[in-house]
Design a protein around this motif. Structure first.
Motif, PDB file in Angstrom:
ATOM      1  N   ASP A   8      12.657  -8.677  -4.425  1.00  0.00           N
ATOM      2  CA  ASP A   8      11.684  -7.601  -5.320  1.00  0.00           C
ATOM      3  C   ASP A   8      13.171  -6.269  -5.743  1.00  0.00           C
ATOM      4  O   ASP A   8      13.258  -5.910  -5.120  1.00  0.00           O
ATOM      5  CB  ASP A   8      10.640  -6.888  -4.676  1.00  0.00           C
ATOM      6  CG  ASP A   8       9.521  -7.939  -3.934  1.00  0.00           C
ATOM      7  OD1 ASP A   8       9.041  -9.246  -5.656  1.00  0.00           O
ATOM      8  OD2 ASP A   8       9.018  -8.377  -3.453  1.00  0.00           O
ATOM      9  N   ASN A   9      12.690  -5.615  -6.982  1.00  0.00           N
ATOM     10  CA  ASN A   9      13.399  -4.648  -7.524  1.00  0.00           C
ATOM     11  C   ASN A   9      14.604  -4.527  -7.354  1.00  0.00           C
ATOM     12  O   ASN A   9      15.084  -3.462  -7.272  1.00  0.00           O
ATOM     13  CB  ASN A   9      12.707  -3.255  -6.422  1.00  0.00           C
ATOM     14  CG  ASN A   9      11.163  -3.397  -6.443  1.00  0.00           C
ATOM     15  OD1 ASN A   9      11.088  -2.561  -7.141  1.00  0.00           O
ATOM     16  ND2 ASN A   9      10.998  -3.267  -4.657  1.00  0.00           N
ATOM     17  N   TYR A  14       9.653  -3.962 -11.977  1.00  0.00           N
ATOM     18  CA  TYR A  14       8.003  -3.311 -11.070  1.00  0.00           C
ATOM     19  C   TYR A  14       7.372  -2.204 -12.137  1.00  0.00           C
ATOM     20  O   TYR A  14       6.315  -1.984 -11.982  1.00  0.00           O
ATOM     21  CB  TYR A  14       7.869  -3.524 -10.075  1.00  0.00           C
ATOM     22  CG  TYR A  14       7.325  -4.984  -9.258  1.00  0.00           C
ATOM     23  CD1 TYR A  14       6.642  -5.595  -9.455  1.00  0.00           C
ATOM     24  CD2 TYR A  14       8.942  -5.106  -8.350  1.00  0.00           C
ATOM     25  CE1 TYR A  14       6.591  -6.984  -8.915  1.00  0.00           C
ATOM     26  CE2 TYR A  14       9.252  -6.481  -7.652  1.00  0.00           C
ATOM     27  CZ  TYR A  14       8.525  -7.242  -7.500  1.00  0.00           C
ATOM     28  OH  TYR A  14       7.855  -8.654  -7.438  1.00  0.00           O
ATOM     29  N   TYR A  60       2.389  -7.544  -6.497  1.00  0.00           N
ATOM     30  CA  TYR A  60       3.249  -8.697  -5.659  1.00  0.00           C
ATOM     31  C   TYR A  60       2.855  -9.822  -5.960  1.00  0.00           C
ATOM     32  O   TYR A  60       3.384 -11.370  -5.289  1.00  0.00           O
ATOM     33  CB  TYR A  60       3.832  -8.594  -4.726  1.00  0.00           C
ATOM     34  CG  TYR A  60       4.760  -6.948  -5.033  1.00  0.00           C
ATOM     35  CD1 TYR A  60       5.813  -6.763  -5.000  1.00  0.00           C
ATOM     36  CD2 TYR A  60       4.152  -6.219  -3.601  1.00  0.00           C
ATOM     37  CE1 TYR A  60       6.552  -5.654  -5.524  1.00  0.00           C
ATOM     38  CE2 TYR A  60       4.922  -4.985  -3.155  1.00  0.00           C
ATOM     39  CZ  TYR A  60       6.311  -5.048  -4.690  1.00  0.00           C
ATOM     40  OH  TYR A  60       7.143  -3.057  -4.368  1.00  0.00           O
ATOM     41  N   ILE A  64       2.416 -11.064 -10.714  1.00  0.00           N
ATOM     42  CA  ILE A  64       3.571 -10.956 -10.778  1.00  0.00           C
ATOM     43  C   ILE A  64       4.065 -11.212 -12.149  1.00  0.00           C
ATOM     44  O   ILE A  64       5.051 -11.131 -13.256  1.00  0.00           O
ATOM     45  CB  ILE A  64       4.143 -11.553  -9.832  1.00  0.00           C
ATOM     46  CG1 ILE A  64       6.066 -11.143  -9.991  1.00  0.00           C
ATOM     47  CG2 ILE A  64       3.661 -12.987  -9.787  1.00  0.00           C
ATOM     48  CD1 ILE A  64       6.476 -11.486  -7.881  1.00  0.00           C
ATOM     49  N   LYS A  93       9.013 -10.733   2.233  1.00  0.00           N
ATOM     50  CA  LYS A  93       7.798 -10.419   1.909  1.00  0.00           C
ATOM     51  C   LYS A  93       7.257 -11.448   3.385  1.00  0.00           C
ATOM     52  O   LYS A  93       6.910 -12.350   3.613  1.00  0.00           O
ATOM     53  CB  LYS A  93       7.232 -10.581   0.841  1.00  0.00           C
ATOM     54  CG  LYS A  93       7.640 -11.856   0.115  1.00  0.00           C
ATOM     55  CD  LYS A  93       7.173 -12.496  -1.101  1.00  0.00           C
ATOM     56  CE  LYS A  93       8.397 -11.241  -1.800  1.00  0.00           C
ATOM     57  NZ  LYS A  93       7.925 -10.813  -3.526  1.00  0.00           N
ATOM     58  N   ALA A 109       6.083 -15.401  -5.729  1.00  0.00           N
ATOM     59  CA  ALA A 109       7.386 -15.042  -6.515  1.00  0.00           C
ATOM     60  C   ALA A 109       7.972 -16.506  -6.815  1.00  0.00           C
ATOM     61  O   ALA A 109       9.315 -16.626  -7.779  1.00  0.00           O
ATOM     62  CB  ALA A 109       8.115 -14.297  -5.134  1.00  0.00           C
TER      63      ALA A 109
END
Length: 206
Positions: A8-9, A14, A60, A64, A93, A109
């Motif tokens: 993530d990121n 995002y 998320y 996503i 997560k 994901a």
């Protein structure tokens, strides 16, 4: 050389998705820049922390696949792979969102990775050799050590400066907006994925 990378990121951008989701719910207008942190700060200033948490569950989870990869990321990882680097994804997560529908965030994901062509558990040509989604930061740190990473790329300075971060792993902060102007000694900065291959001069094309 084994390179660990966050999800993530770090791989996933995002910014546009969070703005889109907030706009759909009438929470932002054109005065709010299309950046994840700008949306977050705007909602918090309005006392809408719960709505921000709900947006995270959507971004998320069920939405996503609408999130973009960071520019140049896919080409950079292909280049590293061709030069002999072993790539391992290590993220942490929760299994389901804190608020909203109970979507499996790990499965979501994995779907994003499959859609973008980054990971295929049934192919020896998969860019990522291993993919791990840990439930806690502590388990993520342990996984970085157990996976034998030589380098680790993450967008969170808090993780890279954690006292329990594995010794001997070169830490790289993914910081496209230079949010950390002064880096602690021993941490490298990566501003764009187009620059990543220059960090690894000792990998060679096979």
């Amino acid at each position: 050389m084994r390179i660990g990378i966050d999800f993530d990121n770090t791989l996933v951008c995002y910014d546009q998705l969070f703005w889109k989701l907030a706009s759909e719910q009438g929470l932002v207008d054109e005065s709010v820049p299309p950046r994840k942190n700008a949306v977050r700060d705007h909602l918090r200033r309005r006392g809408l922390e719960e709505r921000w948490t709900q947006l995270q569950g959507l971004a998320y989870g069920s939405r996503i696949l609408e999130a973009d990869p960071f520019p140049g990321m896919l080409a950079a990882l292909k280049e590293l792979h061709e030069r002999g680097a072993e790539l391992v994804l290590i993220s942490h997560k929760t299994r389901t969102p804190i608020a909203g529908s109970p979507v499996d965030l790990h499965a979501a994901a994995q779907s994003w990775l499959l859609q973008k062509g980054l990971w295929n558990p049934n192919s020896e040509q998969s860019l990522f050799q291993d993919v791990y989604f840990e439930l806690t930061k502590e388990e993520k740190l342990q996984r970085i050590a157990y996976a034998g990473c030589d380098w680790f790329i993450d967008d969170l300075i808090e993780l890279l400066t954690e006292p329990r971060f594995p010794v001997g792993v070169q830490r790289v902060l993914f910081d496209p907006h230079t949010e950390q102007p002064n880096l602690p000694t021993g941490i490298l900065r990566l501003k764009a994925w187009n620059d990543v291959t220059s960090l690894f001069p000792c990998t060679d094309k096979s």
